[in-house]
Motif scaffolding. Structure first.
Motif, mmCIF file in Angstrom:
data_model
loop_
_atom_site.group_PDB
_atom_site.id
_atom_site.type_symbol
_atom_site.label_atom_id
_atom_site.label_comp_id
_atom_site.label_asym_id
_atom_site.label_seq_id
_atom_site.Cartn_x
_atom_site.Cartn_y
_atom_site.Cartn_z
ATOM 1 N N VAL A 53 0.838 -1.210 0.000
ATOM 2 C CA VAL A 53 0.000 0.000 0.000
ATOM 3 C C VAL A 53 0.866 1.250 0.000
ATOM 4 O O VAL A 53 0.544 2.244 -0.664
ATOM 5 N N HIS A 54 1.969 1.210 0.726
ATOM 6 C CA HIS A 54 2.789 2.391 0.924
ATOM 7 C C HIS A 54 3.967 2.425 -0.043
ATOM 8 O O HIS A 54 4.496 1.381 -0.442
ATOM 9 N N ASP A 55 4.381 3.636 -0.391
ATOM 10 C CA ASP A 55 5.575 3.842 -1.208
ATOM 11 C C ASP A 55 6.795 3.483 -0.363
ATOM 12 O O ASP A 55 6.954 3.991 0.747
ATOM 13 N N PRO A 56 7.694 2.607 -0.867
ATOM 14 C CA PRO A 56 8.833 2.162 -0.041
ATOM 15 C C PRO A 56 9.851 3.253 0.262
ATOM 16 O O PRO A 56 10.664 3.091 1.183
ATOM 17 N N ILE A 57 9.842 4.366 -0.480
ATOM 18 C CA ILE A 57 10.833 5.418 -0.232
ATOM 19 C C ILE A 57 10.196 6.712 0.266
ATOM 20 O O ILE A 57 10.904 7.681 0.545
ATOM 21 N N ARG A 58 8.883 6.723 0.414
ATOM 22 C CA ARG A 58 8.220 7.950 0.882
ATOM 23 C C ARG A 58 8.376 8.088 2.397
ATOM 24 O O ARG A 58 8.075 7.167 3.149
ATOM 25 N N SER A 70 1.566 -2.291 13.917
ATOM 26 C CA SER A 70 0.900 -1.001 14.060
ATOM 27 C C SER A 70 -0.189 -0.871 13.004
ATOM 28 O O SER A 70 -0.156 -1.554 11.969
ATOM 29 N N ASP A 71 -1.143 0.002 13.247
ATOM 30 C CA ASP A 71 -2.256 0.190 12.321
ATOM 31 C C ASP A 71 -1.728 0.690 10.972
ATOM 32 O O ASP A 71 -1.152 1.762 10.880
ATOM 33 N N GLY A 72 -1.954 -0.090 9.929
ATOM 34 C CA GLY A 72 -1.504 0.287 8.595
ATOM 35 C C GLY A 72 -0.067 -0.058 8.298
ATOM 36 O O GLY A 72 0.378 0.070 7.148
ATOM 37 N N HIS A 73 0.700 -0.506 9.283
ATOM 38 C CA HIS A 73 2.118 -0.866 9.094
ATOM 39 C C HIS A 73 2.397 -2.121 9.914
ATOM 40 O O HIS A 73 2.929 -2.041 11.016
ATOM 41 N N TRP A 74 2.061 -3.285 9.365
ATOM 42 C CA TRP A 74 2.121 -4.499 10.196
ATOM 43 C C TRP A 74 3.550 -4.949 10.490
ATOM 44 O O TRP A 74 3.777 -5.738 11.397
ATOM 45 N N LEU A 75 4.527 -4.430 9.748
ATOM 46 C CA LEU A 75 5.937 -4.658 10.113
ATOM 47 C C LEU A 75 6.579 -3.385 10.645
ATOM 48 O O LEU A 75 7.810 -3.307 10.769
ATOM 49 N N GLY A 76 5.769 -2.407 10.987
ATOM 50 C CA GLY A 76 6.269 -1.174 11.560
ATOM 51 C C GLY A 76 6.855 -0.235 10.515
ATOM 52 O O GLY A 76 6.729 -0.452 9.303
ATOM 53 N N THR A 77 7.511 0.809 10.991
ATOM 54 C CA THR A 77 8.164 1.785 10.115
ATOM 55 C C THR A 77 9.589 2.020 10.598
ATOM 56 O O THR A 77 9.936 1.709 11.733
ATOM 57 N N ASP A 78 10.413 2.590 9.705
ATOM 58 C CA ASP A 78 11.800 2.877 10.088
ATOM 59 C C ASP A 78 11.914 4.280 10.670
ATOM 60 O O ASP A 78 10.902 4.943 10.934
ATOM 61 N N ASN A 79 13.135 4.728 10.864
ATOM 62 C CA ASN A 79 13.342 6.027 11.506
ATOM 63 C C ASN A 79 12.913 7.207 10.647
ATOM 64 O O ASN A 79 12.805 8.335 11.137
ATOM 65 N N TYR A 80 12.622 6.957 9.373
ATOM 66 C CA TYR A 80 12.102 8.014 8.499
ATOM 67 C C TYR A 80 10.598 7.871 8.255
ATOM 68 O O TYR A 80 10.037 8.581 7.433
ATOM 69 N N ARG A 82 9.161 5.234 6.898
ATOM 70 C CA ARG A 82 8.883 4.426 5.715
ATOM 71 C C ARG A 82 8.402 3.034 6.129
ATOM 72 O O ARG A 82 8.928 2.452 7.071
ATOM 73 N N ASP A 83 7.433 2.515 5.404
ATOM 74 C CA ASP A 83 6.830 1.230 5.737
ATOM 75 C C ASP A 83 7.825 0.094 5.510
ATOM 76 O O ASP A 83 8.336 -0.082 4.398
ATOM 77 N N VAL A 84 8.092 -0.686 6.545
ATOM 78 C CA VAL A 84 9.090 -1.760 6.459
ATOM 79 C C VAL A 84 8.621 -2.876 5.533
ATOM 80 O O VAL A 84 9.411 -3.432 4.761
ATOM 81 N N TRP A 85 7.327 -3.224 5.576
ATOM 82 C CA TRP A 85 6.811 -4.287 4.702
ATOM 83 C C TRP A 85 7.014 -3.923 3.232
ATOM 84 O O TRP A 85 7.468 -4.754 2.437
ATOM 85 N N SER A 86 6.707 -2.692 2.854
ATOM 86 C CA SER A 86 6.899 -2.273 1.466
ATOM 87 C C SER A 86 8.363 -2.343 1.063
ATOM 88 O O SER A 86 8.713 -2.778 -0.044
ATOM 89 N N ARG A 87 9.241 -1.958 1.971
ATOM 90 C CA ARG A 87 10.668 -1.973 1.665
ATOM 91 C C ARG A 87 11.195 -3.409 1.566
ATOM 92 O O ARG A 87 12.080 -3.698 0.757
#
Length: 295
Positions: A53-58, A70-80, A82-87
């Motif tokens: 769903v999310h842009d891997p570099i946005r 987390s809601d909308g980010h089932w593998l969480g996000t990084d320090n910027y 960015r969605d970890v699952w997309s990356r």
């Protein structure tokens, strides 16, 4: 003889070589597990825009370092943010493409050199000394040297890994050619006036494909691991490219607060390398002509 006895006495239809290979492969449970994981990785890479769903570099700094599930980010996000699952999904695409290109180029160079060395005795010593020269460098150091010369990019990583793959492939092909070129049917083709090129391409190469296939499969694991290692060192993928090794490098500073930033891409690398290795082992056993079919 009764009809039933006649049916029993009827000889079985001879099984084709590829059918025998598949039957042997499917008896190896670990190889099937590896095949399933590889196919899943390929599906992730091909359908990355569909299953994410999310842009891997946005970046979204308001949602940085969110924990897993987390809601909308089932593998969480990084320090910027960015969605970890997309990356991870887009990272599979990069790892598989770079690995496939590197192995293909390595096979091309290795098969050509191995065929020439195995078939022409005059070229054997020259080519093998060149191969020995490449073997004198540790693989990862040779790749680092090539990247230092060419520059840091994923294209240069693929070129470096392919050059690293050439000597091993050349030795495998040379050994197979040496055993095949003395067969009776090769002698017969020579006596009939067939050209050397025709003999090598049409009669020798098809009979040395089994070790090449096994080498290519297992080399994919090495290529993916090497790509991640070089990107981790900053010699491959550059930020914000979603590559697994680069993700580990970027996430190691947050190991205590957000361990998923290093653990998740590490697990992705581990599973992929494991899958290609066990699949290669299974193919090696399945393509072995000395293997007992009924075992």
């Amino acid at each position: 003889m009764t009809t039933a006895e006649a049916v029993k006495a009827k000889p079985k239809k001879k099984e084709k070589a590829w059918q025998t290979t598949l039957r042997r492969l499917f008896r190896n449970k670990m190889a099937i597990v590896g095949l399933i994981v590889v196919l899943l990785q390929i599906l992730l890479a091909v359908f990355a825009p569909v299953i994410t769903v999310h842009d891997p570099i946005r970046q979204n700094l308001g949602s940085s370092e969110l924990p897993m599930f987390s809601d909308g980010h089932w593998l969480g996000t990084d320090n910027y943010g960015r969605d970890v699952w997309s990356r991870i999904v887009y990272g599979a695409r990069i790892s598989l493409v770079v690995g496939a290109v590197a192995v293909s180029l390595g096979l091309l160079g290795g098969v050509i050199l191995g065929m020439l060395a195995g078939y022409y005795r005059k070229l054997d010593a020259i080519i093998m000394r060149f191969v020995d020269l490449l073997f004198s460098f540790p693989g990862i150091l040779l790749a680092m040297l090539i990247i230092a010369i060419l520059g840091t990019s994923l294209v240069n990583v693929a070129i470096a890994i392919s050059i690293w793959s050439i000597p091993t492939c050349a030795r495998i092909v040379r050994g197979s050619v040496l055993s095949v070129k003395e067969k009776e049917y090769i002698m017969a083709m020579r006596s009939m006036g067939a050209s050397n090129l025709r003999i090598m391409v049409k009669h020798i190469l098809p009979n040395v494909t089994a070790p090449i296939i096994v080498f290519a499969t297992m080399r994919m694991a090495t290529a993916i691991l090497s790509t991640a290692s070089l990107s981790y060192l900053g010699l491959g993928a550059q930020p914000p490219t979603p590559e697994w090794g680069a993700m580990i490098s970027q996430g190691q500073d947050f190991m205590w607060t957000s361990p998923h930033l290093t653990i998740v891409p590490g697990i992705a690398i581990m599973l992929t390398v494991f899958a290609f290795n066990v699949l290669g082992d299974g193919l090696r056993d399945a393509l072995d002509p000395n293997m007992d079919v009924e075992q």
